[in-house]
Design a protein around this motif. Sequence first.
Motif, short mmCIF file in Angstrom:
data_model
loop_
_atom_site.label_atom_id
_atom_site.label_comp_id
_atom_site.label_asym_id
_atom_site.label_seq_id
_atom_site.Cartn_x
_atom_site.Cartn_y
_atom_site.Cartn_z
N ALA A 19 7.64 25.07 51.82
CA ALA A 19 6.33 25.04 52.48
C ALA A 19 5.22 24.87 51.45
CB ALA A 19 6.12 26.31 53.29
N VAL A 20 4.13 24.27 51.90
CA VAL A 20 2.93 24.14 51.06
C VAL A 20 2.00 25.27 51.46
CG1 VAL A 20 0.98 22.68 50.44
CG2 VAL A 20 3.21 21.65 50.93
N THR A 60 10.10 22.19 54.59
CA THR A 60 9.60 21.25 53.58
C THR A 60 8.32 20.58 54.06
OG1 THR A 60 11.88 20.80 52.90
CG2 THR A 60 10.18 19.25 52.18
N GLY A 61 7.26 20.78 53.29
CA GLY A 61 5.98 20.15 53.60
C GLY A 61 5.17 20.84 54.68
N LEU A 62 5.71 21.91 55.27
CA LEU A 62 4.95 22.64 56.28
C LEU A 62 3.70 23.23 55.65
CD1 LEU A 62 5.63 23.27 59.32
CD2 LEU A 62 6.22 25.56 58.55
N ARG A 63 2.55 23.04 56.28
CA ARG A 63 1.28 23.46 55.70
C ARG A 63 0.93 24.86 56.21
NH1 ARG A 63 -2.32 19.07 58.14
NH2 ARG A 63 -0.84 19.53 59.81
N LEU A 64 0.93 25.83 55.29
CA LEU A 64 0.66 27.22 55.63
C LEU A 64 -0.61 27.69 54.92
CD1 LEU A 64 4.25 28.76 55.28
CD2 LEU A 64 3.19 27.67 57.28
N GLY A 65 -1.57 28.18 55.68
CA GLY A 65 -2.77 28.77 55.10
C GLY A 65 -2.57 30.26 54.92
N LEU A 66 -2.76 30.75 53.71
CA LEU A 66 -2.53 32.16 53.38
C LEU A 66 -3.86 32.91 53.42
CD1 LEU A 66 -0.69 34.46 52.39
CD2 LEU A 66 -1.09 33.64 50.04
N VAL A 67 -4.00 33.81 54.38
CA VAL A 67 -5.22 34.60 54.57
C VAL A 67 -4.97 35.99 54.01
CG1 VAL A 67 -6.92 35.43 56.22
CG2 VAL A 67 -5.67 33.31 56.69
N LEU A 93 8.33 33.29 49.00
CA LEU A 93 9.61 32.88 49.58
C LEU A 93 9.45 31.61 50.42
CD1 LEU A 93 11.29 36.20 50.80
CD2 LEU A 93 12.12 34.65 49.01
N LEU A 94 8.41 31.56 51.22
CA LEU A 94 8.17 30.38 52.05
C LEU A 94 7.85 29.16 51.19
CD1 LEU A 94 6.15 32.18 54.84
CD2 LEU A 94 8.34 31.00 55.17
N ALA A 95 7.09 29.37 50.12
CA ALA A 95 6.79 28.25 49.22
C ALA A 95 8.04 27.76 48.51
CB ALA A 95 5.73 28.68 48.21
N GLU A 96 8.89 28.69 48.08
CA GLU A 96 10.14 28.30 47.40
C GLU A 96 11.06 27.56 48.36
OE1 GLU A 96 11.53 32.06 46.06
OE2 GLU A 96 10.00 32.24 44.48
N ALA A 97 10.92 27.80 49.65
CA ALA A 97 11.74 27.10 50.65
C ALA A 97 11.17 25.73 51.01
CB ALA A 97 11.88 27.96 51.90
N PRO A 137 -6.81 22.78 59.20
CA PRO A 137 -6.10 21.96 58.20
C PRO A 137 -4.62 22.30 58.06
CG PRO A 137 -8.06 23.06 57.28
CD PRO A 137 -7.73 23.73 58.57
N PHE A 138 -4.14 23.30 58.81
CA PHE A 138 -2.80 23.83 58.59
C PHE A 138 -1.95 23.79 59.85
CE2 PHE A 138 -5.72 26.04 55.69
CZ PHE A 138 -5.15 25.71 54.46
N ASP A 139 -0.65 23.94 59.65
CA ASP A 139 0.26 24.10 60.78
C ASP A 139 0.26 25.54 61.28
OD1 ASP A 139 1.34 21.38 60.76
OD2 ASP A 139 2.22 21.96 58.83
N PHE A 140 0.17 26.48 60.34
CA PHE A 140 0.16 27.91 60.67
C PHE A 140 -0.69 28.65 59.65
CE2 PHE A 140 4.24 26.20 62.05
CZ PHE A 140 4.33 26.66 63.36
N LEU A 141 -1.17 29.82 60.03
CA LEU A 141 -1.77 30.76 59.10
C LEU A 141 -0.82 31.94 58.92
CD1 LEU A 141 -5.48 30.93 60.38
CD2 LEU A 141 -4.56 29.51 58.52
N ILE A 142 -0.71 32.43 57.69
CA ILE A 142 0.10 33.60 57.41
C ILE A 142 -0.75 34.61 56.64
CG2 ILE A 142 2.25 32.29 57.40
CD1 ILE A 142 2.23 32.47 54.33
N GLY A 143 -0.34 35.88 56.70
CA GLY A 143 -1.07 36.91 55.99
C GLY A 143 -0.66 38.29 56.43
N PRO A 144 -1.40 39.30 56.03
CA PRO A 144 -1.08 40.66 56.45
C PRO A 144 -1.30 40.85 57.95
CG PRO A 144 -2.57 40.65 54.55
CD PRO A 144 -2.54 39.26 55.09
N VAL A 145 -0.61 41.82 58.51
CA VAL A 145 -0.89 42.29 59.86
C VAL A 145 -1.96 43.36 59.81
CG1 VAL A 145 0.07 43.34 61.95
CG2 VAL A 145 1.50 41.84 60.54
N SER A 146 -1.82 44.27 58.87
CA SER A 146 -2.77 45.37 58.72
C SER A 146 -3.14 45.51 57.26
CB SER A 146 -2.17 46.68 59.22
OG SER A 146 -1.19 47.15 58.31
#
Length: 473
Positions: free
Chosen positions: A300-301, A264-271, A294-298, A379-388
């Motif tokens: 995360a921002v 809840t409220g975790l800041r994730l940057g989507l690359v 899925l992460l947003a529904e759980a 600005p984020f706690d983590f970045l998420i995105g594709p591996v390849s």
Amino acid sequence: MPSQLSAQPSATNPADLPATELLALYARRALSPVAVAEAVIARAEASEPALHALYAFAPEQALAAARASEARWMRGEALPLDGVPVTIKENVATEGVPMPLGTAARDDAPPSPADAPAAARLREDGTVIVARTTMPDYGMLSSGLSSFHPLTRNPWNLAKGPGGSSAGSGAAAAAGYGPLHLGTDIGGSIRLPASWCGVVGLKPSHGRVPLDPPYYGRCAGPLTRTVADAALMMRTLSRPDARDPTALPPSDLPWDDLDGLDLTGLRLGLVMEAGAGLPLDPANRAVVEAAARLLAEAGAVVEPVPAFLTQAMLDGLDLFWRQRASLDIEALEEARRARVLPFIRDWAAGGQSLSGAAVFHGMSQMAAMRDAALAAIRPFDFLIGPVSPNPPFPAEHASPTNDPARAMAHIAYTVPFNMSEQPAIAVPAGFTPDGLPVGLQIAGRRFDDVGVLRLARAFETIRPALRPWPVVG
């Protein structure tokens, strides 16, 4: 001496059990390290004729180590990873085993005089070293194509490659050659095969796992089937070693504290856009976008992040690596140069006769990538995105493009985090319509290795069930 522990806990093949479960079973005397070693050896012997993931396969030595482990468990003197099977990538030295670095130009490499730091830590903690694993020439391809090793294939589809350069490590993990596998990563060489083989692959913070020798961006880390096993392995791998002058100060990190992260409220940057290299395949895009939802529904921002890598950065680094490779290859006598994989020779030729200014500019792109990646996560706690950007590609190809002029076009999502020294993990997220694995990358702030593992574990608990593991042979 006959085994004094049970042969196996259930109908489950012991080769497929995670290390966390193996250790619990050993502690209850419900399973023997010997039975597990026998199961892993049998799995490898059945699968290797098709898969070719292993180098220096040593079943008798593994069984001897398993018997010694069983004796320690019976005496109450078990070590932290006692009796857990492990494979080690070929470019991580183990005492007494030659290290050809994947190339026929070094087919007469002498036995290594000592264990490298990561191998030493694994041996000290009682693991059963089953084999070394394959890699391409000099570790400079994201494939299982090598002039020294047989062609390594992907367990999910033998027509596809496993990725690289930790090719055998990724294939062995997916095929169930035991739970723990050690790889190395300088531009994606752990995370890419982890994604393409459907396993977990952690590139730790630079210096978290000591190396000998160290190099810009290079890390060693685990490839496993579960996040908990990766964390368990890191507890061992991260212990200090004086041979690495770039190592981080020793830290007693809470590697076992994975569960309970509140999204809840975790800041994730989507690359989603890399900014360079190959375009993102629609199948990979769909899996990663579903993971982000899925992460947003759980709770995360999740916010989009613009591309922060540029083609100039990727091209500059490519030229610098070519120049380094060309120096290594040109230093060989002619007969040895001829044994290097032709794709690698052609790629390295682009580094010949570069001016000092060109080499300096190429090297400077490492700093440019570092600054861009660190600015992107600020600005984020983590970045998420594709591996390849792409699914697994034909096994016979040296890279997704199979073109030396664009040899690095597929590493745009992974390589920035090598240069920025941030921890980044590939965790299985889903499959393409053709049934090929797709991974989600999670990158954390510098030194937040445990945080990356905790978010990966949280995602592991909310993602849809994965497909059954492939059976080879």
